[in-house]
Design a protein around this motif. Structure first.
Motif, PDB file in Angstrom:
ATOM      1  N   LEU A  27      -0.773   9.726   0.670  1.00 43.37           N
ATOM      2  CA  LEU A  27      -1.946   8.905   0.212  1.00 43.37           C
ATOM      3  C   LEU A  27      -1.229   7.545  -0.279  1.00 43.37           C
ATOM      4  CD1 LEU A  27      -4.490  11.346  -1.041  1.00 43.37           C
ATOM      5  CD2 LEU A  27      -4.626  10.433   1.290  1.00 43.37           C
ATOM      6  N   TRP A  28      -2.210   6.453  -0.139  1.00 43.79           N
ATOM      7  CA  TRP A  28      -2.007   5.303  -0.779  1.00 43.79           C
ATOM      8  C   TRP A  28      -3.127   4.972  -1.635  1.00 43.79           C
ATOM      9  CZ3 TRP A  28      -0.135   6.385   4.024  1.00 43.79           C
ATOM     10  CH2 TRP A  28       1.389   6.053   4.210  1.00 43.79           C
ATOM     11  N   GLY A  29      -2.800   4.790  -2.978  1.00 43.26           N
ATOM     12  CA  GLY A  29      -3.963   4.501  -3.990  1.00 43.26           C
ATOM     13  C   GLY A  29      -3.822   3.075  -3.960  1.00 43.26           C
ATOM     14  N   MET A  30      -5.115   2.491  -3.642  1.00 43.18           N
ATOM     15  CA  MET A  30      -5.213   0.857  -3.601  1.00 43.18           C
ATOM     16  C   MET A  30      -6.193   0.368  -4.718  1.00 43.18           C
ATOM     17  SD  MET A  30      -4.697   0.299   0.559  1.00 43.18           S
ATOM     18  CE  MET A  30      -4.148  -1.409   0.072  1.00 43.18           C
ATOM     19  N   TRP A  31      -6.094  -0.648  -5.384  1.00 45.40           N
ATOM     20  CA  TRP A  31      -6.533  -1.137  -6.293  1.00 45.40           C
ATOM     21  C   TRP A  31      -6.872  -2.690  -6.113  1.00 45.40           C
ATOM     22  CZ3 TRP A  31      -9.050   1.111 -10.437  1.00 45.40           C
ATOM     23  CH2 TRP A  31      -9.165   0.215 -11.517  1.00 45.40           C
ATOM     24  N   ARG A  32      -8.068  -2.836  -6.467  1.00 48.20           N
ATOM     25  CA  ARG A  32      -8.854  -4.420  -6.465  1.00 48.20           C
ATOM     26  C   ARG A  32      -9.281  -4.786  -7.719  1.00 48.20           C
ATOM     27  NH1 ARG A  32     -13.455  -6.990  -5.178  1.00 48.20           N
ATOM     28  NH2 ARG A  32     -13.422  -8.892  -3.986  1.00 48.20           N
TER      29      ARG A  32
END
Length: 201
Positions: free
Chosen positions: A187-192
């Protein structure tokens, strides 16, 4: 008559649209293929899974939006999108002998959830037949506009590496890479970070 991709708020009456679009969208998703390994029954299992989490959980506690070919579930920081015991039982029945792996994956993922207030993109998906028509992008822009209006960042987890550039286009960056327990996929945790109106994609 042209099919519009303008998002609208989803209601329980949209359950069939939601489950159909998401079941088709996630048919080739590594995590969903891990949870539902049987090719013959996967589409029906995915439809049942998405119907359950939408009608029993997200439709009541999250911001759910649809287009004619896609759906998205966003969880604001003040929402409590936690399944009740009956919903969990229903999901366990759908997952069958993969229920234990599913539970472990949910627990593992929760440990990596950012602690600061944010909007969480729990699910977004579009029918592959409508790919390239902007349905997913429209839903993403709509949710991000709501997060931005509150001055809050957004977070998502992708289990499909090919989707990372799509999210990066909207300002997400990979924050963490994790492997699910029990031999599960990555899983890739992505933040914006929140953006002012003039800086939005």
């Amino acid at each position: 008559m042209a099919i519009t991709n303008v998002p609208k708020t989803a209601t329980i009456d949209d359950a069939e649209l939601v489950s159909r679009a998401l079941a088709l969208a996630f048919d080739d998703d590594p995590m969903m293929r891990w949870f539902f390994p049987d090719e013959a029954s996967r589409k029906a299992s995915l439809a049942a899974y998405f119907t359950t989490i939408f009608t029993r959980q997200y439709a009541h506690s999250a911001v759910c939006e649809v287009t004619p070919a896609a759906a998205a579930f966003w969880v604001p920081p003040q929402a409590q999108a936690v399944p009740d015991a009956e919903t969990i039982q229903e999901l366990m029945a759908i997952l069958g002998d993969r229920a234990g792996l599913f539970g472990e994956a949910v627990e593992a993922s929760a440990k990596h959830t950012p602690s600061e207030p944010h909007w969480f993109l729990a699910v977004v998906g579009a029918d592959p037949a409508a790919q390239g028509q902007g349905h997913g992008a429209a839903l993403l822009r709509s949710g991000l506009a709501k997060a931005d209006a509150e001055g809050l960042p957004a977070y998502l987890e992708s289990s499909k590496e090919a989707n990372l550039p799509f999210y990066e286009h909207f300002g997400f960056t990979v924050r963490e890479r994790m492997t699910l327990p029990g031999g599960g996929p990555e899983l890739w945790g992505m933040w914006r970070e929140a953006r002012p109106a003039e800086a939005r994609a």
